[in-house]
Write a protein that holds these residues in place. Structure first.
Motif, PDB file in Angstrom:
ATOM      1  N   TYR A  37      42.726  47.414  87.250  1.00 40.17           N
ATOM      2  CA  TYR A  37      42.318  48.487  86.611  1.00 40.17           C
ATOM      3  C   TYR A  37      42.751  48.183  85.012  1.00 40.17           C
ATOM      4  O   TYR A  37      42.030  48.448  84.063  1.00 40.17           O
ATOM      5  N   TYR A  75      38.827  53.302  75.024  1.00 41.29           N
ATOM      6  CA  TYR A  75      37.740  54.303  74.584  1.00 41.29           C
ATOM      7  C   TYR A  75      37.783  53.977  72.901  1.00 41.29           C
ATOM      8  O   TYR A  75      38.664  53.669  72.272  1.00 41.29           O
ATOM      9  N   GLY A 129      44.318  63.381  85.157  1.00 37.47           N
ATOM     10  CA  GLY A 129      43.789  62.010  85.736  1.00 37.47           C
ATOM     11  C   GLY A 129      43.898  60.797  84.997  1.00 37.47           C
ATOM     12  O   GLY A 129      42.959  60.209  84.802  1.00 37.47           O
ATOM     13  N   GLU A 169      48.791  62.972  86.755  1.00 33.56           N
ATOM     14  CA  GLU A 169      48.331  61.692  87.448  1.00 33.56           C
ATOM     15  C   GLU A 169      48.828  61.703  88.859  1.00 33.56           C
ATOM     16  O   GLU A 169      50.086  61.750  89.275  1.00 33.56           O
TER      17      GLU A 169
END
Ligand SMILES: C[S@@+](CC[C@H](N)C(=O)[O-])C[C@H]1O[C@@H](n2cnc3c(N)ncnc32)[C@H](O)[C@@H]1O
Length: 311
Positions: A86, A93, A113, A134
Motif C-alpha cells: 500500500y 494526492y 480512514g 484508522e
C-alpha cells in the motif's frame, strides 16, 4: 427455546430488572458480542481456517447469509495485510487538493480512514491541527510512524473517538465507500462544529492511455468494485461542490505491481490466483511497447473531491 440455555441466562442477568437501564445495558452487551463475533470471523477467514459455509453454520446462517454479512467488512479491513505494498504502490494526492478539501478558515481537521497517512502528511504540512482515525492496527502503526505530528486514534467512521463539535473539517480519502453511511453521516455531523465541512476524495486511474486501460482490464478480470466517486451525502449536509484535478503519479514497474497488490479485491483472492494476476501485470509492464525497458512510469490520475457543508 430453553429458558436456562446459557445465552438466555446471560441476557437476563445483563438486562437485570429491565426498564430503560436494562435495555441500554443489554444493547451495549449485544454490540460488544457482535464485535467479538466479527473478530472471530475475521480470524478464521484470514487464517483460512474455516469456509463461509462452516462459519454460516456456526452462526445459524446460510453460506450466502454469512458472506453478505461479513465479506464487505473483511475487505474493508483487509488493507493491513498489505501495508508495505500500500505504502509503496498507492499514489499520494495533488497539492491543489488541500485548498479545496479543507476551507481556508478551518484549523482542526479530522481524517477518517487515514490508512498509512498519504493525505495526513499533506494536511499536517499545510499547518492544520490533524486527528487521524484508522481502524486497522497495521495501517495505524505505519501512519503514526510516518506522520508523528498527527494525533493518531483507533476508531471508525461509525464510532468516532472525538467529542461533539470538536473539528472544523472532516476529510475522507479513498475510504467513504467502506463506511456504513447510515451510521457514519450522523456521527460525522456530531463531531463537526456548526458550518463545518466534509470532503470525500478519490484517485481514479485515468484509463485514456491504452496501457493504463490494459492494466485496468487485467485488474478487474476477477473482481470489480463499483464506487460512486461523485456521491451526494444526505442531510444534514448541504449541496455538494465538486472539484477534479488531473495529474500524474511518478512511479516504477515495481510500484505498479504493488498498486495492484494493495487493492482489497486482490488481497482477498486465493493465493494462486493472486500470484497469477501479479505475474500477468509484470508481463504487461515488461512487454507493452509504451512501458518495456522503462524504469520510471507516469501513472495518470483524476482526483475527484466532493465537499459539503453542515446545513
Ligand atoms: C483505501 S484505504 C485509504 C487510506 C488513506 N485514506 C489513503 O488515502 O491512502 C481505506 C482505509 O479505510 C479504512 N477503513 C475501512 N473501514 C473503515 C471504517 N468503517 N471507518 C474508518 N476507516 C475505515 C481501512 O482500514 C483503510 O485504511
Amino acid at each position: 427455546m430453553d429458558d436456562n440455555e446459557p445465552g438466555r441466562r446471560v441476557a437476563r442477568d445483563v438486562a437485570g430488572t429491565g426498564g430503560l437501564d436494562g435495555l441500554q445495558r443489554l444493547s451495549a452487551a449485544i454490540e460488544a458480542l457482535e464485535e467479538r463475533r466479527t473478530e472471530l470471523v475475521e480470524e478464521l477467514r484470514r487464517g483460512r481456517q474455516a469456509t463461509w459455509e462452516e462459519i454460516g453454520r456456526a452462526c445459524g446462517l446460510t453460506r450466502q447469509g454469512a458472506t453478505r454479512r461479513w465479506a464487505d467488512r473483511l475487505r474493508a479491513r483487509s488493507f493491513g495485510l498489505a501495508v508495505d505494498s500500500y505504502q509503496h504502490g498507492r499514489p499520494g494526492y495533488p497539492q491543489a487538493l488541500i485548498g479545496s478539501a479543507v476551507p481556508r478558515e478551518a484549523r482542526r481537521v479530522l481524517e477518517l480512514g487515514a490508512g498509512t497517512g498519504k493525505l495526513t502528511r499533506m494536511l499536517v504540512d499545510a499547518g492544520l491541527d490533524v486527528v487521524a482515525v484508522e481502524p486497522d492496527p497495521g495501517m495505524r502503526d505505519r501512519l503514526a510512524a510516518a506522520v508523528p505530528k498527527a494525533a493518531v486514534r483507533a476508531g471508525t467512521a461509525e464510532r468516532i473517538p472525538l467529542p461533539d463539535e470538536s473539528v472544523d473539517a472532516v476529510v475522507v480519502a479513498q475510504a467513504w465507500h467502506w463506511f456504513d453511511q447510515a451510521a457514519a453521516v450522523p456521527e460525522i455531523a456530531r463531531v463537526l462544529a456548526p458550518g463545518g465541512t466534509l470532503a470525500l476524495v478519490w484517485n481514479v486511474r485515468d484509463e485514456t492511455e491504452p496501457w493504463a486501460a490494459e492494466l485496468g482490464a487485467l485488474m478487474h478480470r476477477s473482481a470489480r468494485q463499483r464506487i460512486d466517486t461523485a456521491p451526494v451525502p444526505p442531510a444534514p449536509f448541504g449541496p455538494p461542490e465538486r472539484l477534479e484535478i488531473r495529474w500524474e503519479h511518478p512511479t516504477t514497474p515495481a510500484g505498479i505491481v504493488d498498486l495492484v497488490a494493495s487493492r482489497s479485491y486482490v488481497i482477498a483472492l486465493p493465493e494462486a490466483e493472486r500470484a497469477r494476476l501479479l505475474a500477468e501485470v509484470e508481463q504487461l509492464l515488461t512487454t507493452h511497447p509504451a512501458l518495456a525497458g522503462r524504469d520510471g512510469i507516469a501513472m495518470p490520475y483524476l482526483t475527484r473531491c466532493t465537499r459539503v457543508r453542515l446545513g
